[in-house]
Each structure stands twice: as C-alpha cells, then as structure tokens.
Design a protein around this motif. Structure first.
Motif, PDB file in Angstrom:
ATOM      1  N   LEU A 186      -5.298   5.506  -1.049  1.00 15.89           N
ATOM      2  CA  LEU A 186      -4.579   4.413  -1.711  1.00 15.89           C
ATOM      3  C   LEU A 186      -3.163   4.250  -1.189  1.00 15.89           C
ATOM      4  CD1 LEU A 186      -5.706   5.132  -5.390  1.00 15.89           C
ATOM      5  CD2 LEU A 186      -6.349   3.130  -4.032  1.00 15.89           C
ATOM      6  N   ASP A 187      -2.578   5.328  -0.741  1.00 18.23           N
ATOM      7  CA  ASP A 187      -1.176   5.337  -0.330  1.00 18.23           C
ATOM      8  C   ASP A 187      -1.028   6.189   0.929  1.00 18.23           C
ATOM      9  OD1 ASP A 187       1.607   5.362  -0.202  1.00 18.23           O
ATOM     10  OD2 ASP A 187       1.826   6.840  -1.809  1.00 18.23           O
ATOM     11  N   SER A 225       0.824  -1.205   0.000  1.00 20.61           N
ATOM     12  CA  SER A 225       0.000   0.000   0.000  1.00 20.61           C
ATOM     13  C   SER A 225       0.855   1.252   0.000  1.00 20.61           C
ATOM     14  CB  SER A 225      -0.939  -0.007   1.212  1.00 20.61           C
ATOM     15  OG  SER A 225      -0.189   0.109   2.407  1.00 20.61           O
ATOM     16  N   ALA A 226       2.089   1.138   0.544  1.00 19.50           N
ATOM     17  CA  ALA A 226       2.964   2.296   0.617  1.00 19.50           C
ATOM     18  C   ALA A 226       3.790   2.479  -0.644  1.00 19.50           C
ATOM     19  CB  ALA A 226       3.883   2.167   1.830  1.00 19.50           C
ATOM     20  N   ARG A 230       5.607   9.988  -5.461  1.00 17.94           N
ATOM     21  CA  ARG A 230       4.770   8.874  -5.059  1.00 17.94           C
ATOM     22  C   ARG A 230       4.098   8.204  -6.258  1.00 17.94           C
ATOM     23  NH1 ARG A 230       6.387   7.209  -0.438  1.00 17.94           N
ATOM     24  NH2 ARG A 230       4.485   5.938  -0.357  1.00 17.94           N
ATOM     25  N   ASP A 259      -3.029   0.955 -10.177  1.00 20.32           N
ATOM     26  CA  ASP A 259      -3.615   1.139  -8.850  1.00 20.32           C
ATOM     27  C   ASP A 259      -4.739   2.154  -8.890  1.00 20.32           C
ATOM     28  OD1 ASP A 259      -1.576  -0.446  -7.321  1.00 20.32           O
ATOM     29  OD2 ASP A 259      -0.247   1.098  -8.139  1.00 20.32           O
ATOM     30  N   PRO A 309       4.873   3.364  -4.386  1.00 15.29           N
ATOM     31  CA  PRO A 309       4.403   4.382  -5.334  1.00 15.29           C
ATOM     32  C   PRO A 309       3.343   3.804  -6.268  1.00 15.29           C
ATOM     33  CG  PRO A 309       6.773   4.485  -5.117  1.00 15.29           C
ATOM     34  CD  PRO A 309       6.333   3.269  -4.366  1.00 15.29           C
ATOM     35  N   LEU A 310       2.447   4.655  -6.692  1.00 13.12           N
ATOM     36  CA  LEU A 310       1.255   4.209  -7.417  1.00 13.12           C
ATOM     37  C   LEU A 310       1.445   4.207  -8.922  1.00 13.12           C
ATOM     38  CD1 LEU A 310      -1.363   6.274  -5.387  1.00 13.12           C
ATOM     39  CD2 LEU A 310      -0.778   3.862  -5.086  1.00 13.12           C
ATOM     40  N   GLU A 313       0.963   6.298   3.402  1.00 14.08           N
ATOM     41  CA  GLU A 313       2.300   6.753   3.798  1.00 14.08           C
ATOM     42  C   GLU A 313       2.749   7.978   3.004  1.00 14.08           C
ATOM     43  OE1 GLU A 313       5.353   3.876   4.215  1.00 14.08           O
ATOM     44  OE2 GLU A 313       4.125   2.488   5.379  1.00 14.08           O
ATOM     45  N   GLY A 314       2.058   8.261   1.917  1.00 14.19           N
ATOM     46  CA  GLY A 314       2.393   9.436   1.128  1.00 14.19           C
ATOM     47  C   GLY A 314       1.578  10.664   1.497  1.00 14.19           C
ATOM     48  N   TYR A 367       1.299  14.282  -0.624  1.00 16.79           N
ATOM     49  CA  TYR A 367       0.083  14.683  -1.332  1.00 16.79           C
ATOM     50  C   TYR A 367      -0.495  15.976  -0.762  1.00 16.79           C
ATOM     51  CZ  TYR A 367       0.300   9.819  -2.924  1.00 16.79           C
ATOM     52  OH  TYR A 367       0.712   8.629  -3.463  1.00 16.79           O
TER      53      TYR A 367
END
Length: 312
Positions: free
Chosen positions: A165-166, A21-22, A45, A76, A24-25, A168-169, A173
């Motif tokens: 979705l992420d 999940s952490a 990210r 993702d 990069p997308l 940790e980012g 963001y």
C-alpha cells in the motif's frame, strides 16, 4: 503538441498517484490487538488508526456509528480478525461506508485470522450453526491474538501488505517488523519458562474466549461459567461447577476485561478460589499497553492466581 500535452498530463497524473501512495496510511482496525500491531510496525507511516472496539467491549456486539462509517469510508486499510469474529456487523458497516479501496479482495482489506493457525470450535445442540444443506458448519475460535506464534506470522504478512500500500515506507516497515519480531521471540521464550508451573493446571473460565492463550501455555479449561455468551448461567449449572472445583482441582476463575464478573465472582467466593481478570487484548488492564505487555501481564496474572492471589 497534443502528444506532448497528453504526455505532460500523464506525468502529472502519475505524480499525483505516486504522492498519494506514499502518503501515510489511514487505518480502520476492528479490535485493539491489530490497532496496536499496525502502530508498532508502521510507526510514522501510519497517519491515523480508528478503532471500532475497545478492550472493554465484546467484539461480537458492535453497533456502528456515523463516525465509524465516515472513518471506514476514508481508510486505506481495513484491519480486522475475520474468521467469523466481525460477521454480525462488519458487512453492513462496509456497505454503508462504500469504500472500494477496502473491499474484499483489494489490498486494503486485511483479515489477520486468515494467517493464523486456528483452533476449531465444536458446537452441538440448538446453538450450532448449520449451512443451507442442514449440515453443521465448522467454526473456529476467533481470538487468535492469545497465541504469540500467530501474532508472529500475522506481523510478517501485515508488513508485506503495508509495503504494497505504501512502497516508499518499505524500509520503515521492514526495520520495525524485524525489531518487533526479535522482541516477541525473546519474550515468548522467557514467558514460556516463567509459566512452566501453569502447564496442566485446571481452571474455571467465565467464557471460552482465551483458548489460544491457554493452549499456548498448556492451561486446561475444566469448567465454563457462561457456556453461551451474554446468557446468565442457571443456579444448577453454577452449583455443579462449585461442587466440581475440589474434585477437579480447579485453581482459580478467570474473566475477560469486557465481561461482568458477577457470575465468576459468585463461583470464586463459594468455591474459595481466586478470581483473576485477564486483559484479553491490548488495553484490557493498565499493564497491557501493547502486545508484548499483554503477554507479560496475562502470564503474571495467571501465576498470581496459581499462587492464591486475586487480581481484579
């Protein structure tokens, strides 16, 4: 021992999920404006962005390729406009990609147009869409990127989705979104003042694709060269537009970067008014490198048309 083993296995699985999940997308974007926005907000990210269409292609007429299917299958986040723009090709592409992470209703499915203030499209006659009961369906103009006020709201919603979705980012963001929104707010204030001479003028457009931009600036569409996309206008229709130019004080003719300008050029030459190419989206002109530059270049090109200068 079995309990400990299960606990360790569960911890390992949780760690794998957290790491995934952490990561990069990977993003699949339908149109350039949202590809640009997600790069601006996501920064490092965002591992990759696959773009389905360019500024030089009509987003209504995409033909999916094996590469697009593969990219969507690994994405993702599916980032499109929705509200009818991609209806002709996106459902089939999603069906072939078979990616449950970007299915409708999942966090990886994001339709920007759902967060925009839309302008209704009034269709009449043989080209109107009707529902199963025979009643005319309400449609909206889908090219919401023309109004920076829509992009402001969409950016905030997209940042929330990226954080979901992420997680940790989140700081990346949040900070990048704040910076973008600050820049967008300052720029739109500047451009509205600069574009004041455009308010209330009449122009000719090749097709009704920049409704949101013109609505934001107060520019009036007085004639449409191609009422139906990809359908060549007849001689009588063109002759009427040319005759109406002086009567309605139409100042110039515009076409989008993805359009063949031939019919608009004909009107421009016969009516003796400037021909202006608009980027329509990010990448449509060399100057429109991102969303901020897209607005700058669009306003400047319209002002050049008002001043009698051609921009093609």
């Amino acid at each position: 021992m079995k309990i400990i083993a299960y606990a360790l296995a569960g911890a390992a699985l949780f760690g794998a999920v957290s790491t995934a999940s952490a990561a990069p997308l990977k993003v699949f974007a339908c149109v350039p404006e949202w590809a640009s926005l997600v790069k601006t907000i996501g920064g490092e990210r965002i591992a990759s962005v696959t773009l389905a269409t360019t500024a030089f292609e009509n987003p209504d007429n995409l033909k999916p390729t094996p590469g697009m299917i593969a990219a969507l299958g690994e994405a993702d986040l599916l980032l499109c406009t929705g509200i009818g723009l991609e209806d002709e090709w996106l459902p089939a592409l999603m069906e072939r990609a078979k990616n449950p992470n970007v299915a409708k209703g999942k966090p990886g499915y994001f339709m920007a147009g759902e967060y925009a203030k839309v302008i209704e499209e009034h269709n009449e006659g043989e080209h109107s869409k009707v529902d199963a009961r025979g009643a005319e369906e309400e449609e909206v103009h889908p090219h919401v990127q023309g109004d920076p006020n829509n992009v402001r709201v969409i950016a905030g919603q997209l940042a929330k989705r990226l954080i979901a979705l992420d997680p940790e980012g989140k700081d990346v963001y949040t900070d990048r979104t704040k910076t973008f929104l600050s820049q967008l707010t300052a720029l739109t204030k500047e451009l509205k003042a600069k574009a004041a001479p455009l308010k209330g003028i009449n122009i000719v457009v090749q097709h009704d694709h920049s409704t949101y931009l013109f609505n934001w600036l107060g520019v009036r569409t007085a004639a449409i060269v191609e009422p139906e996309p990809n359908v060549a206008p007849g001689p009588a229709h063109l002759a009427k537009i040319i005759a109406d130019v002086p009567k309605n004080r139409m100042r110039f003719v515009i076409y989008a970067a993805y359009e063949d300008p031939a019919p608009s050029r004909f009107v421009s030459e016969k009516a003796k008014i400037p021909l202006i190419k608009l980027p329509f989206t990010v990448g449509g002109t060399p100057e429109a490198t991102d969303l901020l530059e897209f607005y700058k270049d669009s306003v400047q090109r319209l002002l050049d048309g008002l001043a009698g200068r051609e921009r093609t």
